[in-house]
Design an enzyme around this catalytic site. Structure first.
Site, PDB file in Angstrom:
ATOM      1  N   GLY A 267       0.929  -1.114  -0.004  1.00 22.59           N
ATOM      2  CA  GLY A 267       0.400  -0.177  -0.344  1.00 22.59           C
ATOM      3  C   GLY A 267       1.121   1.173  -0.466  1.00 22.59           C
ATOM      4  O   GLY A 267       0.636   2.199  -0.325  1.00 22.59           O
TER       5      GLY A 267
ATOM      6  N   PRO B 244       5.251  -4.999  -0.167  1.00 23.13           N
ATOM      7  CA  PRO B 244       4.927  -3.384  -0.941  1.00 23.13           C
ATOM      8  C   PRO B 244       5.330  -4.417  -2.672  1.00 23.13           C
ATOM      9  O   PRO B 244       5.835  -5.058  -2.933  1.00 23.13           O
ATOM     10  CB  PRO B 244       6.235  -3.270  -0.877  1.00 23.13           C
ATOM     11  CG  PRO B 244       7.392  -3.595  -0.442  1.00 23.13           C
ATOM     12  CD  PRO B 244       6.442  -4.821   0.566  1.00 23.13           C
TER      13      PRO B 244
ATOM     14  N   ARG C 116       4.332  -1.464  -5.510  1.00 26.89           N
ATOM     15  CA  ARG C 116       4.135  -0.154  -6.062  1.00 26.89           C
ATOM     16  C   ARG C 116       5.384   0.522  -5.511  1.00 26.89           C
ATOM     17  O   ARG C 116       5.970   0.855  -6.624  1.00 26.89           O
ATOM     18  CB  ARG C 116       3.085   0.194  -5.323  1.00 26.89           C
ATOM     19  CG  ARG C 116       3.199   2.020  -6.580  1.00 26.89           C
ATOM     20  CD  ARG C 116       2.346   2.612  -5.960  1.00 26.89           C
ATOM     21  NE  ARG C 116       0.297   2.452  -5.598  1.00 26.89           N
ATOM     22  CZ  ARG C 116      -0.064   2.169  -6.890  1.00 26.89           C
ATOM     23  NH1 ARG C 116       0.473   2.334  -8.238  1.00 26.89           N
ATOM     24  NH2 ARG C 116      -1.070   1.449  -6.421  1.00 26.89           N
TER      25      ARG C 116
ATOM     26  N   TYR D 103      -8.583   4.035 -13.487  1.00 29.68           N
ATOM     27  CA  TYR D 103      -8.432   4.922 -12.242  1.00 29.68           C
ATOM     28  C   TYR D 103      -8.359   7.037 -12.366  1.00 29.68           C
ATOM     29  O   TYR D 103      -8.375   7.218 -11.099  1.00 29.68           O
ATOM     30  CB  TYR D 103      -7.108   4.192 -10.893  1.00 29.68           C
ATOM     31  CG  TYR D 103      -7.000   2.666 -11.429  1.00 29.68           C
ATOM     32  CD1 TYR D 103      -8.285   1.882 -10.505  1.00 29.68           C
ATOM     33  CD2 TYR D 103      -6.128   2.759 -11.667  1.00 29.68           C
ATOM     34  CE1 TYR D 103      -7.234   0.798 -10.427  1.00 29.68           C
ATOM     35  CE2 TYR D 103      -5.333   1.547 -11.460  1.00 29.68           C
ATOM     36  CZ  TYR D 103      -6.667   0.257 -11.384  1.00 29.68           C
ATOM     37  OH  TYR D 103      -5.821  -1.217 -10.940  1.00 29.68           O
TER      38      TYR D 103
ATOM     39  N   CYS E 266      -8.407   1.654 -31.052  1.00 34.08           N
ATOM     40  CA  CYS E 266      -9.991   2.503 -31.324  1.00 34.08           C
ATOM     41  C   CYS E 266     -10.971   2.973 -30.131  1.00 34.08           C
ATOM     42  O   CYS E 266     -11.917   2.086 -30.015  1.00 34.08           O
ATOM     43  CB  CYS E 266     -10.060   1.241 -32.239  1.00 34.08           C
ATOM     44  SG  CYS E 266     -11.673   1.995 -33.541  1.00 34.08           S
ATOM     45  N   GLU E 267     -10.765   3.117 -29.157  1.00 42.22           N
ATOM     46  CA  GLU E 267     -11.791   3.527 -28.042  1.00 42.22           C
ATOM     47  C   GLU E 267     -11.092   5.071 -27.391  1.00 42.22           C
ATOM     48  O   GLU E 267     -10.314   5.660 -27.770  1.00 42.22           O
ATOM     49  CB  GLU E 267     -11.531   2.427 -26.986  1.00 42.22           C
ATOM     50  CG  GLU E 267     -12.214   2.653 -25.798  1.00 42.22           C
ATOM     51  CD  GLU E 267     -12.980   1.399 -25.055  1.00 42.22           C
ATOM     52  OE1 GLU E 267     -13.187   0.301 -25.872  1.00 42.22           O
ATOM     53  OE2 GLU E 267     -12.909   1.722 -24.051  1.00 42.22           O
TER      54      GLU E 267
ATOM     55  N   TYR F  85       2.352  -2.614 -12.057  1.00 39.53           N
ATOM     56  CA  TYR F  85       0.420  -1.833 -12.724  1.00 39.53           C
ATOM     57  C   TYR F  85       0.794  -1.710 -14.428  1.00 39.53           C
ATOM     58  O   TYR F  85      -0.176  -1.095 -14.253  1.00 39.53           O
ATOM     59  CB  TYR F  85      -0.802  -1.661 -11.838  1.00 39.53           C
ATOM     60  CG  TYR F  85      -0.425  -2.090 -10.663  1.00 39.53           C
ATOM     61  CD1 TYR F  85      -0.320  -3.393 -10.234  1.00 39.53           C
ATOM     62  CD2 TYR F  85       0.453  -1.653  -9.417  1.00 39.53           C
ATOM     63  CE1 TYR F  85      -0.553  -3.727  -8.434  1.00 39.53           C
ATOM     64  CE2 TYR F  85       0.407  -1.672  -7.746  1.00 39.53           C
ATOM     65  CZ  TYR F  85      -0.213  -3.672  -7.900  1.00 39.53           C
ATOM     66  OH  TYR F  85      -0.064  -3.689  -6.474  1.00 39.53           O
TER      67      TYR F  85
HETATM   68  N1  LLP Z   1      -1.009  -7.090  -0.202  1.00 41.54           N
HETATM   69  C1  LLP Z   1      -1.673  -7.536  -1.030  1.00 41.54           C
HETATM   70  C2  LLP Z   1      -1.957  -8.549  -0.546  1.00 41.54           C
HETATM   71  C3  LLP Z   1      -2.906  -6.377  -2.255  1.00 41.54           C
HETATM   72  O1  LLP Z   1      -3.506  -7.174  -2.368  1.00 41.54           O
HETATM   73  C4  LLP Z   1      -1.765  -6.040  -2.394  1.00 41.54           C
HETATM   74  C5  LLP Z   1      -2.172  -4.639  -3.548  1.00 41.54           C
HETATM   75  C6  LLP Z   1      -0.277  -5.653  -2.215  1.00 41.54           C
HETATM   76  C7  LLP Z   1       0.190  -6.164  -1.584  1.00 41.54           C
HETATM   77  C8  LLP Z   1       0.924  -4.700  -3.162  1.00 41.54           C
HETATM   78  O2  LLP Z   1      -0.159  -3.462  -3.204  1.00 41.54           O
HETATM   79  P1  LLP Z   1       0.765  -2.601  -3.365  1.00 41.54           P
HETATM   80  O3  LLP Z   1       1.781  -2.323  -2.464  1.00 41.54           O
HETATM   81  O4  LLP Z   1       1.403  -2.344  -4.590  1.00 41.54           O
HETATM   82  O5  LLP Z   1       0.270  -0.767  -3.182  1.00 41.54           O
HETATM   83  N2  LLP Z   1      -3.532  -1.908 -10.536  1.00 41.54           N
HETATM   84  C9  LLP Z   1      -3.761  -1.018  -9.032  1.00 41.54           C
HETATM   85  C10 LLP Z   1      -3.608  -1.858  -7.790  1.00 41.54           C
HETATM   86  C11 LLP Z   1      -4.341  -2.808  -7.239  1.00 41.54           C
HETATM   87  C12 LLP Z   1      -3.198  -3.564  -5.508  1.00 41.54           C
HETATM   88  C13 LLP Z   1      -4.449  -4.880  -5.619  1.00 41.54           C
HETATM   89  N3  LLP Z   1      -3.544  -5.430  -4.593  1.00 41.54           N
HETATM   90  C14 LLP Z   1      -3.321   0.586  -9.499  1.00 41.54           C
HETATM   91  O6  LLP Z   1      -2.302   0.360 -10.359  1.00 41.54           O
HETATM   92  O7  LLP Z   1      -3.224   1.048  -8.579  1.00 41.54           O
END
Ligand code: LLP
Length: 429
Positions: free
Chosen positions: A231, A273, A275, A315, A348-349, A384
């Site tokens: 997160g 993590p 992202r 998003y 094409c969108e 992502y």
């Molecule tokens: N752990 C779990 C259980 C998760 O569901 C996720 C992300 C993470 C860790 C990693 O989260 P991060 O550190 O990357 O924030 N496609 C979206 C993000 C979807 C995240 C899904 N789960 C975007 O492009 O922002």
């Protein structure tokens, strides 16, 4: 990490010292380029956690998995496919301190259940049903529980993974039921995990510590590890500040300490993590193929679209963008002034626009003047990005290059047309 405001240039020539134009010429466009040094830097930022477990959903290219593995990072898998990737990148299956691969999900599909059973991969259960399904097949194991603490927060409603609108995790009031289910199969609950959302702020993330302490007290001293989930946000815009890791670590260390005292044994601290490790390392290079005006709007249309980077259309996500001017004899057609432009792709969108806000509202961005043949460099695209790519409009998945130790490695070849139609057949008439 010092808290300094981020400034993204809008005119660039290189990525980590590598000429954009040469990369584009050598590998074609659209092209993802990852700077390994940036990923390593981010791993080192987290060295106060006992375990850094990479959420590979952010970028699961084998070369990235191998890179983080070589730097002591464990891995999370959310599907059978991600387990196969982790194994292919050299991670070992089976329990460990910490286990190299953990399966975290809200369901087992049949393949993933088979895999975690046969490879003895530890499971972080996100639903009570998973406890029963694993218990029936593999009684006597240790499991961890992913808890939904009843609140959540994300950079978008679609990335908020806590609260009663979310399908993720075990509801915080159902711990007793889970303890009973686990006992039925002689499963030991050895850890708790909470992930409330992706790209959230530290204030929300910090509230998780309190929730963790409360739930851990209910589960009791079988707990030997806690996970703060992922997160962590990254700076995507000018003026964004990097996240205050040391403040965050302090809070979690206090929680870990408190539980260790309560239980009379050490409790290890994990972070998960995606992202944070991958986003800033990646850039998407595209070539500008058309420049046109629509009424008052000036459009730069590039050869990358939401088939390559879906975050803006999904998003309304903001990514830094820069222009790289191609070498050419005639420079006179391009002025030096910045101008407001709408940046779009080839699909094409009409939603195929990189400059849009959540809800699909098209907006513009000040970018330097450019000409057809110049390059668009979209920053912070390492997380992502490629993983959410698609073959929409029968576009091949982009090539990916990893820059490491002074070398550029092609770590994913661009798909061919044959790759795109592989597996399709026309029934005999
Ligand atoms: N752990 C779990 C259980 C998760 O569901 C996720 C992300 C993470 C860790 C990693 O989260 P991060 O550190 O990357 O924030 N496609 C979206 C993000 C979807 C995240 C899904 N789960 C975007 O492009 O922002």
């Amino acid at each position: 990490m010092t808290a300094q405001m981020t400034q993204f240039p809008t005119l660039v020539e290189d990525i980590a010292g590598w000429s954009v134009e040469e990369l584009a010429r050598d590998y074609g466009t659209p092209l993802f380029v990852y700077d390994a040094a940036k990923i390593v830097e981010r791993i080192n930022d987290l060295d106060e956690f006992d375990t850094v477990r990479y959420a590979q959903k952010a970028n699961s290219n084998l070369a990235i998995l191998d890179l983080v593995r070589r730097h002591g990072v464990a891995v999370d898998a959310v599907s059978a496919g991600e387990i196969h990737r982790a194994l292919a990148a050299g991670y070992r299956a089976g329990p460990g301190e910490p286990s190299e691969i953990v399966y975290t999900a809200d369901i087992f599909d049949r393949e993933s259940l088979d895999l975690v059973v046969t490879h003895e991969i530890p499971v972080n259960c996100g639903s009570p049903d998973m406890i029963d399904q694993l218990g029936q097949r593999a009684p006597g194991r240790e499991i961890t529980l992913r808890i939904n603490p009843g609140f959540g927060h994300g950079h978008s409603q679609k990335t908020n993974t806590g609260g009663q609108q979310s399908k993720h995790g075990i509801w915080h009031e159902q711990i007793d039921d889970c303890l009973q289910r686990a006992a039925r199969y002689d499963l030991t609950i050895s850890g708790l995990h909470m992930h409330i959302g992706s790209g959230t702020d530290l204030e929300h993330l910090s509230q998780v510590c309190g929730a963790m302490e409360k739930i851990a007290a209910v589960v009791g001293p079988t707990i030997t590890s806690i996970s703060a989930g992922g997160g962590l946000s990254v700076p995507y815009r000018d003026g964004d500040e990097p996240v205050d890791i040391s403040g965050y670590t302090k809070l979690w260390n206090a929680t870990r300490q408190q539980l260790a005292e309560q239980f009379g044994h050490a409790v290890s601290l994990e972070i998960e993590p995606g992202r944070f490790l991958a986003a800033e390392s990646g850039s998407l290079i595209a070539e500008i193929r058309a420049i046109k005006t629509m009424g008052n709007n000036l459009f730069y249309l590039a050869d990358a679209g939401f088939n390559n980077l879906a975050r803006p259309i999904l998003y309304g996500a903001y990514h830094p963008m820069a222009i790289c001017r191609a070498e050419r004899e005639q420079r006179s057609e391009v002025g030096g002034q910045g101008q407001q432009v709408v940046v779009g792709g080839p699909l094409c969108e009409s939603g195929d626009i990189f400059t849009q806000e959540e809800g699909g509202f098209v907006c513009s961005r000040e970018l330097p003047a450019a000409a057809v043949g110049d390059f668009l460099v979209i920053g912070c695209a390492g997380a992502y990005g490629a993983v959410m790519g698609s073959n929409y409009n029968s576009k091949p998945l982009a090539a990916e290059v990893l820059l490491e130790n002074g070398k550029a490695h092609l770590v994913r070849a661009r798909q061919s047309f044959e790759d795109i139609i592989r597996g399709e057949t026309i029934p005999p008439q």
